[in-house]
Design a protein around this motif. Structure first.
Motif, PDB file in Angstrom:
ATOM      1  N   MET A  64      70.939 -80.869  78.928  1.00 42.19           N
ATOM      2  CA  MET A  64      72.294 -80.343  78.777  1.00 42.19           C
ATOM      3  C   MET A  64      72.685 -79.468  79.961  1.00 42.19           C
ATOM      4  N   ALA A  65      71.757 -78.671  80.469  1.00 41.22           N
ATOM      5  CA  ALA A  65      72.066 -77.825  81.620  1.00 41.22           C
ATOM      6  C   ALA A  65      72.434 -78.682  82.823  1.00 41.22           C
ATOM      7  N   ASP A  66      71.677 -79.736  83.059  1.00 41.29           N
ATOM      8  CA  ASP A  66      71.973 -80.622  84.186  1.00 41.29           C
ATOM      9  C   ASP A  66      73.300 -81.342  83.988  1.00 41.29           C
ATOM     10  N   TRP A  67      73.557 -81.772  82.753  1.00 42.09           N
ATOM     11  CA  TRP A  67      74.786 -82.514  82.470  1.00 42.09           C
ATOM     12  C   TRP A  67      76.014 -81.627  82.672  1.00 42.09           C
ATOM     13  N   ALA A  68      75.981 -80.403  82.157  1.00 45.77           N
ATOM     14  CA  ALA A  68      77.109 -79.485  82.313  1.00 45.77           C
ATOM     15  C   ALA A  68      77.318 -79.130  83.777  1.00 45.77           C
ATOM     16  N   ARG A  69      76.227 -78.896  84.476  1.00 47.21           N
ATOM     17  CA  ARG A  69      76.329 -78.528  85.892  1.00 47.21           C
ATOM     18  C   ARG A  69      76.982 -79.656  86.694  1.00 47.21           C
ATOM     19  N   SER A  70      76.559 -80.877  86.445  1.00 49.10           N
ATOM     20  CA  SER A  70      77.117 -82.001  87.197  1.00 49.10           C
ATOM     21  C   SER A  70      78.572 -82.266  86.820  1.00 49.10           C
ATOM     22  N   ALA A  71      78.960 -81.865  85.586  1.00 44.40           N
ATOM     23  CA  ALA A  71      80.339 -82.065  85.136  1.00 44.40           C
ATOM     24  C   ALA A  71      81.265 -80.946  85.598  1.00 44.40           C
ATOM     25  N   GLY A  72      80.714 -79.863  86.118  1.00 45.16           N
ATOM     26  CA  GLY A  72      81.534 -78.752  86.593  1.00 45.16           C
ATOM     27  C   GLY A  72      82.068 -77.853  85.502  1.00 45.16           C
ATOM     28  N   VAL A  73      81.348 -77.791  84.377  1.00 45.52           N
ATOM     29  CA  VAL A  73      81.776 -76.929  83.271  1.00 45.52           C
ATOM     30  C   VAL A  73      80.651 -75.950  82.946  1.00 45.52           C
ATOM     31  N   ARG A  74      80.990 -74.905  82.173  1.00 50.13           N
ATOM     32  CA  ARG A  74      80.009 -73.915  81.741  1.00 50.13           C
ATOM     33  C   ARG A  74      79.717 -74.102  80.258  1.00 50.13           C
ATOM     34  N   LEU A  75      78.578 -73.570  79.835  1.00 48.34           N
ATOM     35  CA  LEU A  75      78.155 -73.667  78.443  1.00 48.34           C
ATOM     36  C   LEU A  75      78.163 -72.301  77.779  1.00 48.34           C
ATOM     37  N   ALA A  76      78.753 -72.244  76.594  1.00 46.68           N
ATOM     38  CA  ALA A  76      78.601 -71.090  75.712  1.00 46.68           C
ATOM     39  C   ALA A  76      78.174 -71.662  74.360  1.00 46.68           C
ATOM     40  N   PRO A  77      76.906 -72.085  74.247  1.00 40.12           N
ATOM     41  CA  PRO A  77      76.463 -72.802  73.048  1.00 40.12           C
ATOM     42  C   PRO A  77      76.719 -72.011  71.772  1.00 40.12           C
ATOM     43  N   HIS A  78      77.060 -72.752  70.729  1.00 42.39           N
ATOM     44  CA  HIS A  78      77.395 -72.090  69.462  1.00 42.39           C
ATOM     45  C   HIS A  78      76.127 -71.571  68.808  1.00 42.39           C
ATOM     46  N   GLY A  79      75.938 -70.257  68.882  1.00 47.30           N
ATOM     47  CA  GLY A  79      74.733 -69.621  68.363  1.00 47.30           C
ATOM     48  C   GLY A  79      74.627 -69.633  66.865  1.00 47.30           C
ATOM     49  N   LYS A  80      75.723 -69.920  66.142  1.00 46.77           N
ATOM     50  CA  LYS A  80      75.639 -69.953  64.682  1.00 46.77           C
ATOM     51  C   LYS A  80      74.764 -71.102  64.203  1.00 46.77           C
ATOM     52  N   THR A  81      74.582 -72.116  65.040  1.00 52.15           N
ATOM     53  CA  THR A  81      73.741 -73.248  64.663  1.00 52.15           C
ATOM     54  C   THR A  81      72.341 -72.780  64.312  1.00 52.15           C
ATOM     55  N   THR A  82      71.790 -71.905  65.137  1.00 50.45           N
ATOM     56  CA  THR A  82      70.413 -71.470  64.939  1.00 50.45           C
ATOM     57  C   THR A  82      70.292 -70.016  64.487  1.00 50.45           C
ATOM     58  N   MET A  83      71.237 -69.160  64.859  1.00 56.01           N
ATOM     59  CA  MET A  83      71.127 -67.712  64.645  1.00 56.01           C
ATOM     60  C   MET A  83      69.727 -67.235  65.027  1.00 56.01           C
ATOM     61  N   SER A  84      69.260 -67.729  66.163  1.00 53.91           N
ATOM     62  CA  SER A  84      67.934 -67.387  66.668  1.00 53.91           C
ATOM     63  C   SER A  84      68.067 -66.717  68.028  1.00 53.91           C
ATOM     64  N   PRO A  85      67.891 -65.403  68.118  1.00 54.76           N
ATOM     65  CA  PRO A  85      67.974 -64.731  69.418  1.00 54.76           C
ATOM     66  C   PRO A  85      67.007 -65.299  70.454  1.00 54.76           C
ATOM     67  N   GLN A  86      65.840 -65.764  70.005  1.00 53.74           N
ATOM     68  CA  GLN A  86      64.901 -66.352  70.952  1.00 53.74           C
ATOM     69  C   GLN A  86      65.491 -67.598  71.611  1.00 53.74           C
ATOM     70  N   LEU A  87      66.141 -68.431  70.824  1.00 56.05           N
ATOM     71  CA  LEU A  87      66.737 -69.637  71.389  1.00 56.05           C
ATOM     72  C   LEU A  87      67.975 -69.303  72.216  1.00 56.05           C
ATOM     73  N   TRP A  88      68.747 -68.289  71.799  1.00 64.59           N
ATOM     74  CA  TRP A  88      69.874 -67.863  72.641  1.00 64.59           C
ATOM     75  C   TRP A  88      69.368 -67.470  74.020  1.00 64.59           C
ATOM     76  N   GLY A  89      68.258 -66.714  74.041  1.00 64.01           N
ATOM     77  CA  GLY A  89      67.707 -66.287  75.317  1.00 64.01           C
ATOM     78  C   GLY A  89      67.298 -67.459  76.184  1.00 64.01           C
ATOM     79  N   GLU A  90      66.706 -68.484  75.569  1.00 62.46           N
ATOM     80  CA  GLU A  90      66.317 -69.664  76.331  1.00 62.46           C
ATOM     81  C   GLU A  90      67.538 -70.386  76.892  1.00 62.46           C
ATOM     82  N   GLN A  91      68.602 -70.461  76.109  1.00 63.19           N
ATOM     83  CA  GLN A  91      69.814 -71.127  76.585  1.00 63.19           C
ATOM     84  C   GLN A  91      70.450 -70.364  77.741  1.00 63.19           C
ATOM     85  N   LEU A  92      70.439 -69.044  77.651  1.00 65.10           N
ATOM     86  CA  LEU A  92      70.983 -68.230  78.734  1.00 65.10           C
ATOM     87  C   LEU A  92      70.125 -68.357  79.991  1.00 65.10           C
TER      88      LEU A  92
END
Length: 432
Positions: A64-92
């Motif tokens: 997903m990081a590569d796909w968004a980067r190549s598309a020229g957009v940014r990601l603000a993944p919906h954290g409500k899916t997991t409500m996991s701070p550990q996974l939020w940190g990995e996404q950031l």
């Protein structure tokens, strides 16, 4: 700092107890760190259990990081899916621009872990939430919070509760659609909301956005056409607001769940470089939330990044494991998992294989036909009494991660769900 890594790391010092489903009593009283030090395996846990696959999540983060980067957009993944701070940190860490959340309380949870940019994809009209947002923004100017508005009445309600605030909150005007969810129903109505925000002394117009996933539920010609029409209207709304001069020194255009991010890119990514919108620097933000976990159901059937639609597909990272507890009929096995354990709102679990190396395979045609509170009905057409014997464990493919995580306070992470004896490499606390 996008998130406070020290606060996140401290989660491993939490003490395990009976409130954590599937853990054996021998783990109670130990910290997560201490239990992991014993190199546990999946078969050291009780069933039913939900697991996450570390190798699949690592792959999905990169895809997903590569796909968004190549598309020229940014990601603000919906954290409500997991409500996991550990996974939020990995996404950031993987490059996400921010984290999206859905309620004022969720935003407060995120902020308690140091999130410094939150997209609140909902209207914030609760007075406690508004007072918190104003106080937090005043005390920490570096903290960015963007909430949504879709009506002039919402603007007035926010102003009423912010009357004594000494900061202006940033808001995104939401465009909806007929028979959709929230959002102004027409571009004309959305422009009226934008003008009300522009004239407000308590709010700042930070951008426009919406959620196209509320307008379609498949990739049929009619569904895709509805999404395209909607995204065209979002682009027109953005240009109209820019030409009116209602933005500040920059603008955000946000859309994109996990079903149609390709269409969002096709219709909106160009706004980030567009020179005709009065020279307003524009950030196009996708809020896809399910990509990190993906699934074996709804998203595997609709995502443009699913297997069969791209050379670098997302992989399902969540599975259910349930034990056969009853074989009352030759063609029926009852497993010990139910609605309290696994998601079922976007499709029932799918039997994939038996756990362990020496158990007979599931018969062809085996299907889950129902979930009770604590039982799974596994039908075995043409099966025999020897199939799925009492005590054997079945791995289940699941659909819709958004309704899986909220059933578990602590989710084990295994190294590889295809291994003969998966090893537990982490635990993820959730905050629901």
């Amino acid at each position: 700092m996008a998130i406070d890594n020290d606060v996140v790391a401290a989660l491993k010092d939490r003490v395990l107890g009976p409130e954590h489903k599937s853990l054996p009593p021998a783990a109670w009283g130990k910290t997560v760190r201490e239990f992991l030090a014993g190199a546990p395996h999946l078969d050291d846990l009780q069933t039913p259990v939900l697991t996450l696959d570390r190798s699949a999540m690592d792959s999905n983060l990169a895809v997903m990081a590569d796909w968004a980067r190549s598309a020229g957009v940014r990601l603000a993944p919906h954290g409500k899916t997991t409500m996991s701070p550990q996974l939020w940190g990995e996404q950031l860490t993987a490059g996400a621009w921010g984290i999206t959340l859905a309620t004022g309380w969720q935003a407060q949870v995120g902020r308690s872990f140091g999130l410094n940019r939150i997209m609140l994809a909902n209207a914030l009209t609760d007075p406690i939430g508004l007072r918190w947002a104003a106080a937090e923004s005043a005390a920490h100017p570096e903290f960015e919070l963007f909430s949504w508005v879709d009506g002039v009445d919402t603007v007035k309600e926010m102003e009423r509760h912010l009357e004594s605030a000494n900061v202006r909150l940033k808001v995104i005007v939401e465009l909806g659609g007929p028979h959709g969810r929230t959002g102004a129903r027409t571009v004309t109505e959305a422009l009226e909301v934008a003008e009300a925000v522009h004239n407000s002394s308590r709010l700042t117009l930070a951008g426009i956005g919406g959620y196209e996933g509320a307008l379609a539920h498949d990739r049929s010609a009619d569904g895709l056409a509805a999404v395209r029409r909607y995204l065209t209207e979002i682009a027109w709304l953005h240009r109209s607001i820019a030409e009116a001069g209602w933005y500040g020194d920059r603008a955000i255009v946000t859309a994109g769940g996990s079903a149609y991010p390709d269409l969002v890119v096709d219709h909106l990514a160009g706004l980030a470089d567009e020179e005709g919108a009065q020279g307003i620097p524009t950030t196009v933000v996708l809020r896809s939330g399910a990509y990190l976990i993906h699934d074996d159901g709804f998203y595997s059937g609709i995502s443009p990044l699913a297997a069969g639609r791209t050379d670098h597909p997302l992989r399902s990272a969540m599975h259910g494991w349930a034990r056969s507890v009853s074989r009352p009929e030759t063609e029926l096995a009852l497993l010990d998992a139910g609605k309290r354990d696994f998601p079922f709102d976007e499709g029932l679990p799918v039997p994939q294989r038996m756990a362990g190396p020496a158990v007979q395979p599931i018969p062809e045609g085996a299907t889950v036909t129902a979930l009770n509170d604590q039982h799974t009905f596994l039908r075995l057409p043409g099966g025999s009494a020897a199939d799925v014997p009492v005590g054997s464990v079945v791995r289940l493919g699941l659909s819709h991660p958004c309704t899986a995580f909220d059933k578990w306070r602590l989710i084990p992470v295994i190294d590889d769900s295809d291994a003969e004896r998966p090893r537990i490499v982490d635990f993820l606390p959730t905050f629901f």
